[in-house]
Design a protein around this motif. Sequence first.
Motif, PDB file in Angstrom:
ATOM      1  N   VAL A   8      27.455  28.026  56.956  1.00 41.01           N
ATOM      2  CA  VAL A   8      26.627  29.222  57.150  1.00 41.01           C
ATOM      3  C   VAL A   8      26.357  29.450  58.632  1.00 41.01           C
ATOM      4  O   VAL A   8      26.493  30.573  59.152  1.00 41.01           O
ATOM      5  N   LEU A   9      25.976  28.388  59.335  1.00 34.16           N
ATOM      6  CA  LEU A   9      25.692  28.516  60.776  1.00 34.16           C
ATOM      7  C   LEU A   9      26.943  28.934  61.540  1.00 34.16           C
ATOM      8  O   LEU A   9      26.887  29.782  62.431  1.00 34.16           O
ATOM      9  N   PHE A  10      28.068  28.340  61.190  1.00 37.17           N
ATOM     10  CA  PHE A  10      29.332  28.683  61.848  1.00 37.17           C
ATOM     11  C   PHE A  10      29.684  30.145  61.576  1.00 37.17           C
ATOM     12  O   PHE A  10      30.126  30.876  62.475  1.00 37.17           O
ATOM     13  N   ALA A  11      29.479  30.585  60.337  1.00 38.26           N
ATOM     14  CA  ALA A  11      29.796  31.968  59.957  1.00 38.26           C
ATOM     15  C   ALA A  11      28.916  32.955  60.716  1.00 38.26           C
ATOM     16  O   ALA A  11      29.398  33.987  61.212  1.00 38.26           O
ATOM     17  N   ILE A  12      27.625  32.651  60.813  1.00 43.39           N
ATOM     18  CA  ILE A  12      26.693  33.555  61.501  1.00 43.39           C
ATOM     19  C   ILE A  12      27.046  33.683  62.979  1.00 43.39           C
ATOM     20  O   ILE A  12      27.138  34.791  63.519  1.00 43.39           O
ATOM     21  N   VAL A  13      27.251  32.541  63.623  1.00 51.54           N
ATOM     22  CA  VAL A  13      27.571  32.561  65.052  1.00 51.54           C
ATOM     23  C   VAL A  13      28.885  33.289  65.301  1.00 51.54           C
ATOM     24  O   VAL A  13      29.006  34.096  66.238  1.00 51.54           O
ATOM     25  N   SER A  14      29.877  33.027  64.456  1.00 47.82           N
ATOM     26  CA  SER A  14      31.194  33.646  64.631  1.00 47.82           C
ATOM     27  C   SER A  14      31.139  35.157  64.407  1.00 47.82           C
ATOM     28  O   SER A  14      31.780  35.924  65.126  1.00 47.82           O
ATOM     29  N   ALA A  15      30.366  35.571  63.397  1.00 45.69           N
ATOM     30  CA  ALA A  15      30.351  36.986  63.017  1.00 45.69           C
ATOM     31  C   ALA A  15      29.456  37.836  63.905  1.00 45.69           C
ATOM     32  O   ALA A  15      29.718  39.029  64.080  1.00 45.69           O
ATOM     33  N   TYR A 138      41.240  23.902  47.601  1.00 43.12           N
ATOM     34  CA  TYR A 138      41.165  25.328  47.298  1.00 43.12           C
ATOM     35  C   TYR A 138      39.733  25.770  46.990  1.00 43.12           C
ATOM     36  O   TYR A 138      39.335  26.883  47.315  1.00 43.12           O
ATOM     37  N   THR A 139      38.966  24.889  46.363  1.00 41.48           N
ATOM     38  CA  THR A 139      37.553  25.205  46.122  1.00 41.48           C
ATOM     39  C   THR A 139      36.805  25.308  47.444  1.00 41.48           C
ATOM     40  O   THR A 139      35.992  26.225  47.647  1.00 41.48           O
ATOM     41  N   GLN A 140      37.089  24.382  48.353  1.00 37.65           N
ATOM     42  CA  GLN A 140      36.467  24.429  49.673  1.00 37.65           C
ATOM     43  C   GLN A 140      36.844  25.715  50.399  1.00 37.65           C
ATOM     44  O   GLN A 140      35.995  26.362  51.028  1.00 37.65           O
ATOM     45  N   ASN A 141      38.106  26.081  50.307  1.00 38.71           N
ATOM     46  CA  ASN A 141      38.584  27.290  50.958  1.00 38.71           C
ATOM     47  C   ASN A 141      37.867  28.529  50.417  1.00 38.71           C
ATOM     48  O   ASN A 141      37.473  29.425  51.170  1.00 38.71           O
ATOM     49  N   PHE A 142      37.688  28.579  49.094  1.00 41.61           N
ATOM     50  CA  PHE A 142      36.986  29.707  48.469  1.00 41.61           C
ATOM     51  C   PHE A 142      35.532  29.760  48.935  1.00 41.61           C
ATOM     52  O   PHE A 142      34.997  30.849  49.209  1.00 41.61           O
ATOM     53  N   ILE A 143      34.884  28.612  49.015  1.00 46.59           N
ATOM     54  CA  ILE A 143      33.485  28.554  49.452  1.00 46.59           C
ATOM     55  C   ILE A 143      33.350  29.091  50.873  1.00 46.59           C
ATOM     56  O   ILE A 143      32.451  29.887  51.180  1.00 46.59           O
ATOM     57  N   ILE A 144      34.266  28.681  51.756  1.00 48.39           N
ATOM     58  CA  ILE A 144      34.239  29.149  53.149  1.00 48.39           C
ATOM     59  C   ILE A 144      34.409  30.660  53.209  1.00 48.39           C
ATOM     60  O   ILE A 144      33.639  31.366  53.889  1.00 48.39           O
ATOM     61  N   ALA A 145      35.400  31.184  52.492  1.00 47.95           N
ATOM     62  CA  ALA A 145      35.661  32.625  52.507  1.00 47.95           C
ATOM     63  C   ALA A 145      34.476  33.397  51.931  1.00 47.95           C
ATOM     64  O   ALA A 145      34.098  34.457  52.458  1.00 47.95           O
ATOM     65  N   PHE A 146      33.868  32.871  50.865  1.00 50.25           N
ATOM     66  CA  PHE A 146      32.738  33.551  50.231  1.00 50.25           C
ATOM     67  C   PHE A 146      31.527  33.590  51.172  1.00 50.25           C
ATOM     68  O   PHE A 146      30.849  34.623  51.284  1.00 50.25           O
ATOM     69  N   ILE A 147      31.264  32.484  51.843  1.00 49.24           N
ATOM     70  CA  ILE A 147      30.127  32.434  52.779  1.00 49.24           C
ATOM     71  C   ILE A 147      30.347  33.412  53.930  1.00 49.24           C
ATOM     72  O   ILE A 147      29.434  34.150  54.328  1.00 49.24           O
ATOM     73  N   PHE A 148      31.564  33.448  54.452  1.00 52.31           N
ATOM     74  CA  PHE A 148      31.858  34.398  55.528  1.00 52.31           C
ATOM     75  C   PHE A 148      31.713  35.832  55.038  1.00 52.31           C
ATOM     76  O   PHE A 148      31.216  36.698  55.766  1.00 52.31           O
ATOM     77  N   LEU A 149      32.131  36.094  53.811  1.00 48.85           N
ATOM     78  CA  LEU A 149      32.004  37.444  53.253  1.00 48.85           C
ATOM     79  C   LEU A 149      30.538  37.860  53.179  1.00 48.85           C
ATOM     80  O   LEU A 149      30.178  38.965  53.587  1.00 48.85           O
ATOM     81  N   ILE A 150      29.682  36.975  52.671  1.00 48.27           N
ATOM     82  CA  ILE A 150      28.258  37.280  52.513  1.00 48.27           C
ATOM     83  C   ILE A 150      27.582  37.523  53.861  1.00 48.27           C
ATOM     84  O   ILE A 150      26.839  38.497  54.036  1.00 48.27           O
TER      85      ILE A 150
END
Length: 205
Positions: A8-15, A138-150
């Motif tokens: 989540v922190l990585f996604a926020i900072v990146s986005a 693949y589950t990890q990959n989906f979780i990462i993509a979903f968090i970035f989407l949100i």
Amino acid sequence: MDYITAIVLFAIVSAVTPGPNNITVMASGANFGIRKSLPVFLGICIGFAIMLLLFGIGFGQIFEKFPVLHLMVKLFGTLYLLYLAYLIATAAELSTANTQAKPLSFMHGVLFQWLNGKAWVVATGAIAAFTTVGADFYTQNFIIAFIFLIFSFPCVGIWLFFGSMLKTLLKSRQHRIMFNYAMSGLLVMSVIPVVIELTVIFINK
């Protein structure tokens, strides 16, 4: 640190940090308002999540095996970003001419991710840092993509909202042109490192 919290922190900072996506969205908001900019805004947020998923299922490995393909994507991506910079720079002039300027579409936002240097770096970093081979990858990959989407929606949305606020302050044609030139210049600056990298590659060939 908890796994989900770290992503989540990585996604926020990146986005939320400046980059081609946010510069483009802010410029669109300033020139066309929120409603007309929603297609490209949604395209960027959804497009990056799709990019993350595809990276996770093997696109990253394909580019490693075929570096020429990666080089071609970078080259066309750079040219496309420079073209977007031109569109931003001329938006105010076009909107006051006989030909009405049009905001970027949803597909522009989606395809833009594959031509965006920052998106490549973030996607590669996210998959490398937050996945473990053999541990339900693949589950990890989906979780990462979903968090970035949100979290892309509020983070990129800040730039869209800020751009729309500027719209009321950029009523004069001269101010609008100056703003668009500034945004265009920032977009060009974000491409410079890739241009230097491509130049070095072609010189050494």
